[in-house]
Design an enzyme around this catalytic site. Structure first.
Site, PDB file in Angstrom:
ATOM      1  N   SER A 135      39.404  56.462  46.546  1.00  0.00           N
ATOM      2  CA  SER A 135      39.440  57.550  47.526  1.00  0.00           C
ATOM      3  C   SER A 135      39.843  58.835  46.814  1.00  0.00           C
ATOM      4  O   SER A 135      40.480  58.811  45.751  1.00  0.00           O
ATOM      5  CB  SER A 135      40.464  57.230  48.623  1.00  0.00           C
ATOM      6  OG  SER A 135      40.756  58.367  49.407  1.00  0.00           O
ATOM      7  N   TYR A 148      49.106  55.055  51.693  1.00  0.00           N
ATOM      8  CA  TYR A 148      47.695  54.940  51.333  1.00  0.00           C
ATOM      9  C   TYR A 148      47.425  55.630  49.998  1.00  0.00           C
ATOM     10  O   TYR A 148      46.730  55.084  49.131  1.00  0.00           O
ATOM     11  CB  TYR A 148      46.844  55.559  52.436  1.00  0.00           C
ATOM     12  CG  TYR A 148      45.362  55.594  52.158  1.00  0.00           C
ATOM     13  CD1 TYR A 148      44.603  54.425  52.184  1.00  0.00           C
ATOM     14  CD2 TYR A 148      44.709  56.792  51.884  1.00  0.00           C
ATOM     15  CE1 TYR A 148      43.240  54.450  51.938  1.00  0.00           C
ATOM     16  CE2 TYR A 148      43.350  56.827  51.639  1.00  0.00           C
ATOM     17  CZ  TYR A 148      42.613  55.653  51.661  1.00  0.00           C
ATOM     18  OH  TYR A 148      41.269  55.688  51.416  1.00  0.00           O
TER      19      TYR A 148
END
Length: 250
Positions: A135, A148
């Site tokens: 990501s 995250y």
């Protein structure tokens, strides 16, 4: 470009980015094992070169047994796409240890286990590609999502280390780092933002779309195109990279 005779394994391959990558690989001739926790979801999209395998990346025994079964059915894994993951934003002081451990079990342990087990058969071949779907949060701090963000930084670090270990071998390791992609995760994030902030659905969606400089969500097929490039001809020197698919985010 042809991937005829290549066995690819894609975790989280029943929806979103994973499914787009799996279909792109199959279109080039690969036989693709798609894995996920929900067999019904996998069965809905199986066929045309996609083979469903129920597997939970957070459980070591499930990954060991699942990858072994895939290898027995379709031969050594030569393309490993560690895509399965979860995304959730929450302030650190509101994050309990169970939430932290679940995030790490899926996003970090799952990548580690998937790659480790895939390498067992990949070592028997003369060509391999390992791709972790990371990501943009693995390259910078994502506001409101420290857990995250930490998990995706860990994934990118793992890939860079592996690329160094295998620098003189015919197996490459790379991460793909998308910004916000049009997947079911976006819908869940919209609901979460609305619940936390009181924003409207449109405002919550724009909060994510606004991160992408080109002003729209990225399509799963755009991410899949990056994966195909990494698996394509003349890609052997692409190693240890964090390939951004982020609409111009620098």
């Amino acid at each position: 470009m042809t991937l005829n005779g290549k066995h690819a394994l894609v975790t989280g391959g029943g929806t979103g980015i994973g499914l787009a990558i799996a279909r792109a690989l199959a279109a080039q001739g690969a036989q693709v094992t798609i894995t996920g926790r929900r067999k019904s979801v996998l069965d809905e999209v199986a066929g045309d070169g996609l083979f469903a395998l129920q597997m939970d990346v957070a459980e070591e025994a499930s990954v060991v047994e699942g990858v072994a079964a895939a290898v027995a059915a379709r031969g050594p894994v030569q393309i490993c796409v560690a895509n399965a993951g979860i995304a959730e934003g929450k302030a650190l002081f509101k994050t309990d240890l169970a939430t932290w451990r679940t995030m790490m079990a899926i996003n970090v342990d799952g990548v580690f286990l998937t790659i480790r087990e895939s390498l067992r058969s990949m070592h028997e071949t003369d060509w391999g590609r390992v791709i972790a779907v990371s990501s943009l949060a693995g390259l910078r701090g994502l506001q409101g999502a420290p857990c995250y963000t930490a998990s995706k930084h860990a994934v990118n670090g793992m890939i860079k280390s592996l690329a160094t270990d295998y620098a003189k071998k015919p197996i490459t390791f790379n991460s793909i780092c998308p910004a916000y992609v049009e997947t079911p995760i976006i819908d869940r994030n919209v609901d979460s933002i609305m619940a936390r902030t009181g924003m409207s659905k449109e405002q919550a969606l724009q909060m994510m779309v606004g991160v992408n400089p080109h002003g729209r969500l990225i399509t799963p097929e755009e991410v899949a195109a990056a994966a195909l490039y990494i698996c394509g001809p003349h890609s052997d020197s692409i190693r240890g990279q964090t390939v951004q698919v982020s609409g111009g985010e620098i």
